[in-house]
Structure formats: structure tokens, C-alpha cells
Design an enzyme around this catalytic site. Sequence first.
Site, PDB file in Angstrom:
ATOM      1  N   GLU A 172       0.809  -1.232  -0.629  1.00 26.23           N
ATOM      2  CA  GLU A 172      -0.111   0.165   0.279  1.00 26.23           C
ATOM      3  C   GLU A 172       0.492   1.236   0.273  1.00 26.23           C
ATOM      4  OE1 GLU A 172      -3.014   2.220   3.215  1.00 26.23           O
ATOM      5  OE2 GLU A 172      -2.711  -0.093   3.083  1.00 26.23           O
ATOM      6  N   GLU A 221      -3.064  11.618   2.854  1.00 30.76           N
ATOM      7  CA  GLU A 221      -3.664  11.775   4.260  1.00 30.76           C
ATOM      8  C   GLU A 221      -4.117  11.792   4.607  1.00 30.76           C
ATOM      9  OE1 GLU A 221      -3.848   6.474   5.799  1.00 30.76           O
ATOM     10  OE2 GLU A 221      -2.350   7.519   5.542  1.00 30.76           O
TER      11      GLU A 221
END
Length: 563
Positions: free
Chosen positions: A443, A448
Site C-alpha cells: 500500500e 492522508e
Amino acid sequence: MTGTRVLAVLVLSLAAQLTAPIARAAPALLSQGRPVTASSTESAAFPASAAVDGDPGTRWSSGFGDPQTLQVDLGSAQQLSQVVLSWEAAYARAFTVQASTDGTTWTSLHATTTGAGGTQTLNVTGSGRYVRLTGTQRATQYGYSLWEFQVYGGGPAQPGDVLLSYGKTGTASSSQNDGACPGCLPAKAFDRDPATRWATSATTGWVDPGWITVDLGAPAAVHRVVLQWDPAFAVAYQLQVSDDNANWTSIYSTTTGKGFKETLAVNGSGRYVRMYGTARSNGYGYSLWGFDVYGTGGNPAPPPPAPPAPHFPGTLVWSDEFNGAAGANPDASKWTAETGPGVNNELEYYTNNNNAKQDGRGNLVIQVRREATPGSACPPDPVSGSTTCQYTSGRINTAGKFSFTYGHVEANIKVSGTQGLWPAFWLLGANFFSGTPWPACGEIDIMEHVGKAPNLAYATLHAPAYHGAGGVGGPYDLGQDVSAGFHRFGLDWDATHMTFSVDGTAFQTINRDTVESTRGPWVYDHPFFLILNNAIGGDFPGPPGAGTVLPQDMVIDYVRVYQ
């Protein structure tokens, strides 16, 4: 975003450097975490070990006098190709770099009387087990101080050397195959998949000795062995060769194994090669992500081809400018809507594009709103106490429609920003739904943002050896609320590194060598697909509360990929 993720498609080839003969392989970082000594230290706060710990925020600092030395023990004689010195302000005007096989007789690799400090990359030629820096003239009234002292080498390869162990048969003292490590059989150490591993049995194998052997298929000359250890590594072990899998000859021995990635120059011959561990690093057994043997002879099988290297800034190969009509869904030829409750204890229910619409002004809007979904189940809502999902949002991905390996990818995004919100722009390994679970698929979080840290944007990598709160990466402080306007979140990605940027400013580079030498395998040499989502609640941002303002919009101007 951390946690199990969505749809995926093809399992494709891994590891850019894995197919190349050693002669084309990048030099290995040999000094990381190795034993180190110094002639002096300024204080206990600046130990010699800080110069080889891989942390650019710690340093060795000497006493205030000349000469001073810093010496690292590589564990065995190695071919040396490069030394990198990352100086603090107290640098050396005059210094030498030397190598020795025995710590007594030294050979010069580099000498200067005009050192300028900063980061000095010295290309060297030589070999030795010990590498020593000797400062003879300080540039300041203080001592000598290094953030990092990095020694590279492990080669060059001998002519004709290739990877001999790929896909070969392995045997071991024991193997683990349970819920904690399913299918962790010897073959997993030789499959060139950095997300699979061999481990000794949890019921019978947490003992000494423990071993794993590879059958090269025919007699071979062995010149190099690369071990990528799990945290259950060998402190003391031998590398051994055999013609008959019964009588063994040691070609390498150590009692100071440091784990992670060890690149060992060796010289021996035999059909079989064995790692024979005699002292474990902890209360568990032995475990290897990879056990790669290089040399000539044997019966080698070619590994999968490497993905093509990208060229930066590259050519645009895929994009979405979101120029659809107001109220239009995302382009179905490019994006799939994910539906259902979120993961990681999130509180939203992802709808079938009810919350993801184009605005007619060149943007996609992913909206979080308070809206119950009858018949759904979520963690208890801290506002209402209900376990029916009380919020809706959107998450879309390109799985099965577009995936890529390496390149530059960026998105221009205005994030949402209130207590409990968690917008993200990220990549997930395209092999997820073909049988590779998270985090083995890998990932890559390009952006974020969490409402509780309004000025920060996070970039993080997740893999089997480092994931969740232990992922590799960190935040960038924009100096203002990230949600105040649009920002370009970017990634440059190839076989050796990832560099993350905001508005064209690179703020974090994660190097493959450093990750493999300090955290675990690099699992990013295969296709990944794109994901955009806007979550609420969950382990990272925490819950919404009285201060949460809804609805909240994540607005995406464009997403572009260049190769």
C-alpha cells in the site's frame, strides 16, 4: 489508508532488480547497524552507533581534537564501491578513508585536504572487512560530527554471475503453516516474492540449530548470498555448501548477525547451499523473506522480467480531469464505486456514487454526510450510540481498469477538514483480489489527512513487515490548514525509491536500501491501482463529535499518471 482494501486484478511480475545479473545490480548498503567504534565521543548523546543507525536525525560527534577515527566492522570481507559521509556542521577539512581485512593493516580508499562538508559521495575501489574514517584537520573549533557513515559494495560480480536459487527446491529443519504464518514453507524463500517467507515451526522449530537449504539443481560456483530476514533472524549462523546434501563446508560464519538485509560476498562450490543458524535473535525461530544465491553453474531459471524503468517527469499515460456535467457519476470506464461499510473501525457506509459526483466545474466531489443506511452495521456512533451506519460517503478505485508500475502520479485536491474526517489519495497492489491479502499486496499512501491535525498531510508505505501505525513514512506540515485550498499531492516512484511532494515541494524520500536494511522487504515492484475516498471515524482520525461539521466535501480537480 491502513487496512484491508478493495478490488484488484492481475498478479504481475515483481521486483525490478530481481531479474538482473549482479553486475547490473545496485551496490548494497553494508554498514547499516554494524558494530562501530570511535576514538572519542563528545558525550553519551552522540555515540558512534548513531552514524550507522540509518536515522538522519541522530549523529556521532567526537571530542574537540585531532586526529579522530570512526571505524565500522562489516562482518566479513566485502568488495567496496562507495562511501557516503553526511556531515553535521562540524566536518573534516582533511581526512582519509581506509579499508582493512584484519583491522591492523590498512589500505587507502580516499584522501583529501579540501573537504567541504555537507554530503560527500565517494566512489572507491577496494575490499575489506573494516572501513575507517580518520579526520586530521577540523573545519571548526569543535570535533568531527557525522549524521551518517554509509559504506556500499558487495560486488562487483564475477563474469557470468546470475541468480541461481530462483524457484528452486528447498528443505528446512522445520516449517510453519498455521494461522500466524500460513504456508511459510522453504520454497517461499526462493520465490522472489518479497511478501512471502519461510519460518521454522512454531511448535517444534523455535530451537537451535535451525536451517534452510536450497538445491541449485547442479554444481555451482557461489559468489554472493543475499538474506532478507524477518525479525526472527540469526545472530550466529554459517553459510555452507555441499555436493551431496550431507557433507558441508562453511563459506561464511558470523556471531554478530544484525538481521534485516545482509549481502554477503562468499566463495565456494556445491549443488546445495544452506543457512545454518545456531543462535536466534529472540524467543522465536528463524524466518527469511528471501534467500538469494548468485554465481555460475547450477541450473538457473530466469526470474520474471523487471518492469520498465520510468522517465521523470515522463509522458502522461492516464488521467481524469473530471470535466463531466454537474451531478454526473465518475467516469465508469475509469472508476468503480466501492459500496458497504468501511474498515479500520470507520463509521461511514460507502454508497454507489450517491456521494461521489462531478460538479460541472471540472471537479469530482466526494461528500461525507450524516445519513443513516437501514440494515447496515458499523461500530457504535459516538454521537447517537447507534450501530447502524449513521454516515455516508464515497470511495472509488481504478482496479481492473487501470493499474501501473512506477512513474509520477499526482492529484490536485482540496481535502475535507473537521473532527473525525479522513480523506485519502492512495495506491493498492493490483494483486489484492487474485489471492494476495493486505498488507502483502503493498500500500502506498500519497496523501492522508485527519481533521485532528489540520496542518499535516501524511505519506506512508505499508507492507507485511511494517504496516498500520508501524508503516514507513510520516507527515508534512504545510504551515496552514490543509483544507483551506487545493494542493497538489505527488509521488515519484521507481525501483530504488519513492519521493512524496506537496505543491511541487519534495518533503520525503523513502529509499529501498534503507527500508530493506532497517524495516523489511520492499514490495512495490508490481502494478498498483488508484483509490480516492473520504472516510469518517476510524483508528487514525478518531471519532466525530460535537465539533464535527457536516456535510464535508473532498474536492478533486484532477488525477494524472506519467511514465
